[in-house]
Design a protein around this motif. Structure first.
Motif, mmCIF file in Angstrom:
data_model
loop_
_atom_site.group_PDB
_atom_site.id
_atom_site.type_symbol
_atom_site.label_atom_id
_atom_site.label_comp_id
_atom_site.label_asym_id
_atom_site.label_seq_id
_atom_site.Cartn_x
_atom_site.Cartn_y
_atom_site.Cartn_z
ATOM 1 N N SER A 142 0.807 -1.229 0.000
ATOM 2 C CA SER A 142 0.000 0.000 0.000
ATOM 3 C C SER A 142 0.836 1.274 0.000
ATOM 4 O O SER A 142 0.287 2.357 -0.169
ATOM 5 C CB SER A 142 -0.882 0.031 1.254
ATOM 6 O OG SER A 142 -0.063 0.194 2.401
ATOM 7 N N ASN B 149 -9.160 5.389 7.939
ATOM 8 C CA ASN B 149 -10.272 5.784 7.069
ATOM 9 C C ASN B 149 -11.021 7.021 7.547
ATOM 10 O O ASN B 149 -12.156 7.269 7.138
ATOM 11 C CB ASN B 149 -11.254 4.603 6.913
ATOM 12 C CG ASN B 149 -10.563 3.347 6.425
ATOM 13 O OD1 ASN B 149 -10.609 2.314 7.082
ATOM 14 N ND2 ASN B 149 -9.888 3.431 5.296
ATOM 15 N N SER C 22 -12.673 10.368 7.860
ATOM 16 C CA SER C 22 -13.170 11.330 6.861
ATOM 17 C C SER C 22 -14.397 12.027 7.426
ATOM 18 O O SER C 22 -14.923 11.613 8.452
ATOM 19 C CB SER C 22 -13.528 10.613 5.555
ATOM 20 O OG SER C 22 -13.711 11.560 4.525
ATOM 21 N N ARG D 199 -15.039 18.242 4.762
ATOM 22 C CA ARG D 199 -13.857 18.287 5.633
ATOM 23 C C ARG D 199 -12.985 19.502 5.292
ATOM 24 O O ARG D 199 -12.656 19.723 4.129
ATOM 25 C CB ARG D 199 -13.052 17.000 5.433
ATOM 26 C CG ARG D 199 -11.858 16.877 6.342
ATOM 27 C CD ARG D 199 -11.214 15.524 6.133
ATOM 28 N NE ARG D 199 -10.187 15.274 7.122
ATOM 29 C CZ ARG D 199 -9.539 14.120 7.235
ATOM 30 N NH1 ARG D 199 -9.821 13.119 6.430
ATOM 31 N NH2 ARG D 199 -8.612 13.960 8.138
ATOM 32 N N ALA E 185 -8.505 8.153 -2.918
ATOM 33 C CA ALA E 185 -8.428 7.755 -1.504
ATOM 34 C C ALA E 185 -9.669 8.306 -0.793
ATOM 35 O O ALA E 185 -9.597 9.046 0.174
ATOM 36 C CB ALA E 185 -7.140 8.240 -0.848
ATOM 37 N N ASP F 87 -10.502 4.008 -3.877
ATOM 38 C CA ASP F 87 -9.748 3.733 -2.653
ATOM 39 C C ASP F 87 -9.148 2.336 -2.777
ATOM 40 O O ASP F 87 -9.630 1.507 -3.554
ATOM 41 C CB ASP F 87 -10.658 3.809 -1.415
ATOM 42 C CG ASP F 87 -9.873 4.029 -0.125
ATOM 43 O OD1 ASP F 87 -9.836 5.171 0.367
ATOM 44 O OD2 ASP F 87 -9.282 3.051 0.389
ATOM 45 N N ASN G 123 -5.448 1.104 -6.253
ATOM 46 C CA ASN G 123 -4.290 1.260 -5.372
ATOM 47 C C ASN G 123 -3.362 2.273 -6.030
ATOM 48 O O ASN G 123 -2.916 2.073 -7.161
ATOM 49 C CB ASN G 123 -3.595 -0.099 -5.212
ATOM 50 C CG ASN G 123 -2.473 -0.045 -4.194
ATOM 51 O OD1 ASN G 123 -1.941 1.022 -3.890
ATOM 52 N ND2 ASN G 123 -2.117 -1.204 -3.668
ATOM 53 N N LEU G 124 -3.083 3.352 -5.319
ATOM 54 C CA LEU G 124 -2.283 4.437 -5.902
ATOM 55 C C LEU G 124 -0.914 3.977 -6.376
ATOM 56 O O LEU G 124 -0.330 4.599 -7.261
ATOM 57 C CB LEU G 124 -2.116 5.560 -4.869
ATOM 58 C CG LEU G 124 -3.358 6.427 -4.650
ATOM 59 C CD1 LEU G 124 -3.245 7.212 -3.352
ATOM 60 C CD2 LEU G 124 -3.551 7.376 -5.817
ATOM 61 N N ASN H 110 -5.291 13.847 2.456
ATOM 62 C CA ASN H 110 -5.058 13.060 3.666
ATOM 63 C C ASN H 110 -4.694 11.610 3.373
ATOM 64 O O ASN H 110 -5.147 10.690 4.055
ATOM 65 C CB ASN H 110 -6.286 13.165 4.593
ATOM 66 C CG ASN H 110 -6.593 14.615 4.900
ATOM 67 O OD1 ASN H 110 -5.748 15.322 5.436
ATOM 68 N ND2 ASN H 110 -7.764 15.093 4.512
HETATM 69 C C1 LIG Z 1 -7.639 9.419 5.933
HETATM 70 S S1 LIG Z 1 -8.481 8.708 4.567
HETATM 71 C C2 LIG Z 1 -8.766 10.126 3.551
HETATM 72 C C3 LIG Z 1 -10.214 10.241 3.148
HETATM 73 C C4 LIG Z 1 -10.588 11.514 2.401
HETATM 74 N N1 LIG Z 1 -9.753 11.732 1.247
HETATM 75 C C5 LIG Z 1 -10.536 12.709 3.319
HETATM 76 O O1 LIG Z 1 -9.608 13.507 3.227
HETATM 77 O O2 LIG Z 1 -11.432 12.839 4.161
HETATM 78 C C6 LIG Z 1 -7.126 7.879 3.741
HETATM 79 C C7 LIG Z 1 -7.591 6.833 2.741
HETATM 80 O O3 LIG Z 1 -6.470 6.482 1.923
HETATM 81 C C8 LIG Z 1 -6.635 5.134 1.529
HETATM 82 N N2 LIG Z 1 -5.339 4.616 1.060
HETATM 83 C C9 LIG Z 1 -4.232 4.333 1.782
HETATM 84 N N3 LIG Z 1 -3.257 3.855 0.992
HETATM 85 C C10 LIG Z 1 -3.755 3.844 -0.266
HETATM 86 C C11 LIG Z 1 -3.233 3.446 -1.528
HETATM 87 N N4 LIG Z 1 -1.998 2.948 -1.657
HETATM 88 N N5 LIG Z 1 -4.037 3.567 -2.609
HETATM 89 C C12 LIG Z 1 -5.297 4.063 -2.501
HETATM 90 N N6 LIG Z 1 -5.846 4.445 -1.339
HETATM 91 C C13 LIG Z 1 -5.085 4.336 -0.228
HETATM 92 C C14 LIG Z 1 -7.152 4.458 2.785
HETATM 93 O O4 LIG Z 1 -7.803 3.241 2.506
HETATM 94 C C15 LIG Z 1 -8.075 5.535 3.371
HETATM 95 O O5 LIG Z 1 -9.419 5.294 3.042
#
Ligand SMILES: C[S@@+](CC[C@H](N)C(=O)[O-])C[C@H]1O[C@@H](n2cnc3c(N)ncnc32)[C@H](O)[C@@H]1O
Length: 276
Positions: A22, A76, A78, A82, A114, A146, A201-202, A220
């Motif tokens: 990840s 997670n 959020s 926000r 994400a 995500d 997945n980024l 975030n």
């Molecule tokens: C803190 S949340 C952010 C949610 C929203 N963007 C916000 O700012 O309210 C972080 C999200 O990043 C996702 N995430 C973490 N690593 C990732 C990856 N490699 N690829 C895609 N998503 C990822 C997690 O599953 C999580 O849902």
């Protein structure tokens, strides 16, 4: 069954697995975090310790367990609207200027990257419905992605607890766009249908059929990655954006010292990043 704390090799194994799958970096000293997130996973599979979980992760065919562990290590957090300022910037400047620049094509592509449990993308969808009736005849495509399949399921359901609703959703929007569903609130089909949720997945290759994005929210999530990973992801984001699009990062994130091809622009109290 007594729960034992894990040995250092187990923590090392888990942090290497998580960063590989990840890109999330688990800093040394965050053993408590690993334990609090993964002991429930171990218990759910009838195991008494993280050491046992690590053994199970190394067995052939542990793919689903690996996904579950990576999922459990994502944060997670959020909320609706926000930090508010990016949404004000969308309403006051970014969307109005895109509407005049895209008046021929009448297409607008927005990506909530994400997206976690969906509050971010639904906030954008409600903002569009509420303030831009002129977009009704346009192809407005909201894509939300995500890594976590579990959190995507929740996002797709559009069902939120009272506590989640209380965090940032203005009362008029609650009344207009949500219905009661037992102890929860469910977002209206009208808003839910505006959004397409997908697993992405980024750090893996991105689908080539992603449209060129006018607006990207990537908030975030970069905070969890190394400098190199942040840079690689921002380079990829740059490639999928329209040259006159706008990128939003989280309040604690910036492109500073990353040497990426974005200019910073302040709109009201929000910072946007414009592709160079
Ligand atoms: C803190 S949340 C952010 C949610 C929203 N963007 C916000 O700012 O309210 C972080 C999200 O990043 C996702 N995430 C973490 N690593 C990732 C990856 N490699 N690829 C895609 N998503 C990822 C997690 O599953 C999580 O849902």
């Amino acid at each position: 069954m007594s729960i034992e704390t894990a040995t250092t090799p187990s923590f090392d194994y888990i942090s290497q697995l998580i960063v590989r799958k990840s890109a999330i970096v688990i800093d040394p000293g965050k053993n408590y975090l690993v334990e609090s997130r993964l002991l429930p996973v171990a218990r759910a599979h009838g195991m008494a310790s993280l050491d046992e979980l690590v053994q199970a992760l190394q067995k052939p065919g542990a793919v689903a367990l690996v996904d579950e562990v990576v999922d459990a290590m994502t944060t997670n957090e959020s909320s609706f609207f926000r930090d508010l300022h990016p949404f004000n910037a969308l309403r006051e400047e970014v969307i109005p200027s895109l509407i005049s620049r895209r008046s021929k094509e009448r297409v607008l592509n927005v990506w909530s990257n994400a997206c976690s449990s969906g509050q971010e993308v639904y906030s954008i969808a409600m903002l569009i419905r509420e303030h831009f009736p002129e977009l009704a005849g346009w192809r407005v495509r909201l894509t939300a992605t995500d890594l976590s399949k579990q959190i995507l399921q929740k996002a797709q359901s559009g069902i939120y607890t009272q506590t989640e609703i209380n965090r940032g959703l203005p009362m008029p929007m609650l009344l207009k766009y949500f219905q009661r569903d037992g102890m929860h609130w469910r977002i209206s089909d009208e808003i839910r249908r505006m959004v397409e949720f997908k697993a992405l997945n980024l750090i893996e290759p991105w689908p080539s059929m992603l449209p060129k994005m006018d607006i990207v929210f990537l908030r975030n999530v970069l905070i969890y990655f190394s400098v190199d990973t942040k840079k690689q992801i921002l380079d990829k984001v740059h490639r999928v954006m329209q040259s006159d699009g706008a990128l939003f990062l989280g309040g604690a994130e910036s492109t500073m010292n990353l040497n990426v091809k974005f200019d910073r622009k302040i709109i009201g109290k929000a910072t946007t990043y414009l592709p160079i």
